[in-house]
Design an enzyme around this catalytic site. Structure first.
Site, PDB file in Angstrom:
ATOM      1  N   ILE A 129      10.496  -2.226 -17.070  1.00  0.00           N
ATOM      2  CA  ILE A 129      11.197  -3.386 -17.638  1.00  0.00           C
ATOM      3  C   ILE A 129      10.311  -4.038 -18.702  1.00  0.00           C
ATOM      4  O   ILE A 129       9.206  -4.502 -18.411  1.00  0.00           O
ATOM      5  CB  ILE A 129      11.530  -4.413 -16.546  1.00  0.00           C
ATOM      6  N   ASP A 158      11.847  -1.631  -9.700  1.00  0.00           N
ATOM      7  CA  ASP A 158      10.758  -1.953 -10.611  1.00  0.00           C
ATOM      8  C   ASP A 158      10.482  -0.747 -11.499  1.00  0.00           C
ATOM      9  O   ASP A 158      11.028   0.333 -11.293  1.00  0.00           O
ATOM     10  CB  ASP A 158       9.498  -2.423  -9.861  1.00  0.00           C
ATOM     11  N   GLY A 159       9.651  -0.942 -12.511  1.00  0.00           N
ATOM     12  CA  GLY A 159       9.259   0.164 -13.374  1.00  0.00           C
ATOM     13  C   GLY A 159       9.917   0.140 -14.742  1.00  0.00           C
ATOM     14  O   GLY A 159      11.131   0.351 -14.872  1.00  0.00           O
ATOM     15  N   TYR A 166       0.903  -2.569   3.425  1.00  0.00           N
ATOM     16  CA  TYR A 166       0.585  -1.178   3.735  1.00  0.00           C
ATOM     17  C   TYR A 166       0.302  -1.072   5.230  1.00  0.00           C
ATOM     18  O   TYR A 166      -0.084  -2.058   5.870  1.00  0.00           O
ATOM     19  CB  TYR A 166      -0.650  -0.705   2.972  1.00  0.00           C
ATOM     20  N   THR A 189       5.405  -0.801   1.521  1.00  0.00           N
ATOM     21  CA  THR A 189       5.229   0.249   0.519  1.00  0.00           C
ATOM     22  C   THR A 189       5.030   1.586   1.228  1.00  0.00           C
ATOM     23  O   THR A 189       4.112   1.734   2.033  1.00  0.00           O
ATOM     24  CB  THR A 189       4.037  -0.072  -0.391  1.00  0.00           C
ATOM     25  N   HIS A 208       6.121   3.468  -8.097  1.00  0.00           N
ATOM     26  CA  HIS A 208       4.779   2.880  -8.126  1.00  0.00           C
ATOM     27  C   HIS A 208       4.245   2.793  -9.562  1.00  0.00           C
ATOM     28  O   HIS A 208       3.055   2.974  -9.826  1.00  0.00           O
ATOM     29  CB  HIS A 208       3.819   3.700  -7.256  1.00  0.00           C
ATOM     30  N   LYS A 226       9.813  -0.292  -0.097  1.00  0.00           N
ATOM     31  CA  LYS A 226       9.488  -0.077  -1.510  1.00  0.00           C
ATOM     32  C   LYS A 226       8.955   1.334  -1.709  1.00  0.00           C
ATOM     33  O   LYS A 226       7.991   1.736  -1.050  1.00  0.00           O
ATOM     34  CB  LYS A 226       8.438  -1.087  -1.971  1.00  0.00           C
ATOM     35  N   SER A 244       0.560  -9.007  -3.289  1.00  0.00           N
ATOM     36  CA  SER A 244       0.042  -7.706  -2.886  1.00  0.00           C
ATOM     37  C   SER A 244      -0.950  -7.817  -1.735  1.00  0.00           C
ATOM     38  O   SER A 244      -1.724  -8.774  -1.654  1.00  0.00           O
ATOM     39  CB  SER A 244      -0.648  -7.049  -4.088  1.00  0.00           C
TER      40      SER A 244
END
Length: 389
Positions: free
Chosen positions: A318, A315-316, A162, A188, A284, A260, A138
Site C-alpha cells: 500500500i 497488508d503489503g 509469535y 503471525t 510478511h 496473520k 509488534s
C-alpha cells in the site's frame, strides 16, 4: 548505526549524543520540506537512516521478487469510476471488530521502531491514536507494551504475537496485553523459520547495545556469547506451531484472535473452522518465502472463501490512497501499512507518522470521490478491472 559494536561506555555516550544531535538537526531542517506523497518519505528515510538500518527495513527475502510484486500488482488493477453521483459529501469511516476508525488504514506490526526515531513505538502509538486508527504493536518492539499504553492511553491497539518453544513466554505476554486493554491478538503464522534476507547477512545485522526487545526484557536466559537473531536468542521461535496451537491460544484468552500470514483459500477455510475472528492476508512484506503472490492478488479468493464469516484484512504494497481503494473494493475490511510508517518516523517521529496517515487519508477520500463512492459501504468489486498487461 545498527551494524557496529561499542567497545567502551564512552563510545556509546558519543554515539547517543551524536544521534540525538542528528535527530534534532534533521527535525529542524526537514520542516522546510514539503512531503506530497509516501515516496517522498521513502526517499528521506533512505537518505537519513544508516545503510544497515535502511537495508534492514527495506529487505525482502532472497531475490525480493515478492517484495517488489506487492507494489507492482496494484498497477495491474484498473478502476471503473461511476460519475454524476453527487460527491458533495463523503465519509471514510469504517469499523474493525466493531470499533469505528477514521478510515480503513492501520499500522502493521513492524519491529524496532527506535532504530528509525528515538521515541520509537511511543511516537507511532501517539500518531495512530491522534488519527483514530488501529495500531498493531509488534512482539519485537523496542518499547514495552506497558510503555506504549502509557504513551497513548486512548489508542485502539491490537498485539502481534509469535509462539515460542517456551510457551510460558507467549502465555505471559498474552496475559499482559489482555490486562492492558489491547483489543485483539494477531498471531503471525508464516515464520516457522526466518526468511533469508541477504542484506541482513551481509551487514551482520543486530540491534545496537542501547536497544532491546523490551517486551522480553529479562525473560530470556541467554548465555554470554550465544548467538542472537533479531534481538532474541537463536532458536526461540517454535517451528512446530500448528492449528492445535490456535486452540491452545483460545483457551488462554477472551481476546479475538486474528491470523496473520494466510495466502490461500484452503488455509482461510481452516482459520474459520478453528474459530478465529479475522484473517490478515500477508506475505510478511515479501520477507519470508520469495516467489509467493502479491497479497492483493491473493485477497479475492480468500474473501470469496470466508463469505463474511470473519473479517479479512490485508497488508503489503500500500503506497497510495487508490491502492487502499482497490483493496477495499476487492473485499478487505481494512489495510495495514508497515514500511511507510517507518519512513514517517525517520522523517519527523510522531508528526511524520501522522503526515503519512493523513496523506493516505486524503488520497483515499479523493479516490473515493473520483470513483463515485460516497462512503466505504459503496466500495465494491464492480469498481475493479484487471489489466491484461
Amino acid at each position: 548505526m545498527s551494524g557496529f559494536s561499542f567497545q567502551h561506555r564512552r563510545d556509546l555516550d558519543i554515539f547517543l549524543n551524536i544521534n540525538h544531535f542528528k535527530m534534532s538537526w534533521d527535525k529542524g531542517h526537514c520542516a522546510e520540506m514539503t512531503m506530497v506523497c509516501l515516496t517522498d518519505f521513502e526517499e528521506y528515510a533512505k537518505q537519513h537512516l544508516s545503510k544497515t538500518t535502511w537495508e534492514y527495513y527495506a529487505a525482502g527475502a532472497d531475490e525480493c521478487c515478492t517484495r517488489d510484486d506487492n507494489l507492482l500488482a496494484y498497477k495491474r488493477i484498473r478502476l471503473r469510476p461511476r460519475i454524476l453521483r453527487d460527491m458533495s459529501v463523503s465519509d471514510t469511516r469504517t469499523t474493525v471488530l466493531g470499533t469505528e476508525i477514521s478510515f480503513p488504514v492501520g499500522i502493521a506490526p513492524t519491529a524496532f521502531h527506535c532504530l528509525a526515531w528515538h521515541e520509537g513505538e511511543l511516537a507511532t502509538a501517539r500518531a495512530t491514536e491522534a488519527v483514530n486508527s488501529c495500531y498493531i504493536s509488534s512482539t519485537y518492539s523496542t518499547c514495552s507494551v506497558e510503555e506504549i499504553c502509557a504513551a497513548a492511553p486512548n489508542g485502539y491497539r491490537w498485539f502481534q504475537l509469535y509462539l515460542y518453544r517456551d510457551r510460558k513466554l507467549s502465555e505471559q505476554i498474552v496475559h499482559r496485553v489482555e490486562g492492558l486493554g489491547y483489543k485483539a491478538l494477531v498471531l503471525t503464522v508464516d515464520v516457522p523459520y526466518t526468511g533469508k534476507r541477504r542484506d541482513d547477512f551481509r551487514n551482520q545485522f543486530k540491534l545496537p547495545p542501547h536497544l532491546k526487545v523490551k517486551n522480553f526484557d529479562g525473560m530470556f536466559q541467554q548465555q554470554a556469547g550465544s548467538q542472537e537473531v533479531y534481538g532474541t536468542p537463536a532458536n526461540t521461535l517454535d517451528p512446530s506451531i500448528s492449528w492445535k496451537d490456535v486452540c491452545w491460544l483460545k483457551s488462554l484468552t477472551q481476546l479475538p484472535i486474528i491470523i496473520k500470514g494466510i495466502l490461500t483459500k484452503e488455509d482461510a477455510e481452516l482459520a474459520v473452522e478453528h474459530g478465529v475472528q479475522g484473517i490478515i492476508v500477508s506475505n510478511h512484506g515479501g520477507r519470508q518465502l520469495d516467489g509467493v503472490p502479491a497479497t492483493i492478488d491473493c485477497l479475492p479468493e480468500i474473501v470469496d472463501t470466508v463469505q463474511g464469516r470473519v473479517e479479512v484484512y490485508m497488508d503489503g504494497g500500500i503506497r497510495t490512497g487508490s491502492d487502499v481503494l482497490k483493496a477495499i473494493a476487492l473485499g478487505a475490511k481494512c489495510v495495514f501499512i508497515g514500511r511507510p510508517a517507518i519512513w514517517g518516523l525517520a522523517y519527523k517521529g510522531e508528526e511524520g507518522v501522522r503526515e503519512v496517515l493523513q496523506i493516505l487519508h486524503d488520497e483515499f477520500r479523493l479516490s473515493m470521490a473520483l470513483s463515485g463512492c460516497r462512503n466505504v459501504a459503496e466500495i465494491n468489486r464492480s469498481l475493479i478491472q484487471f489489466s491484461k498487461l
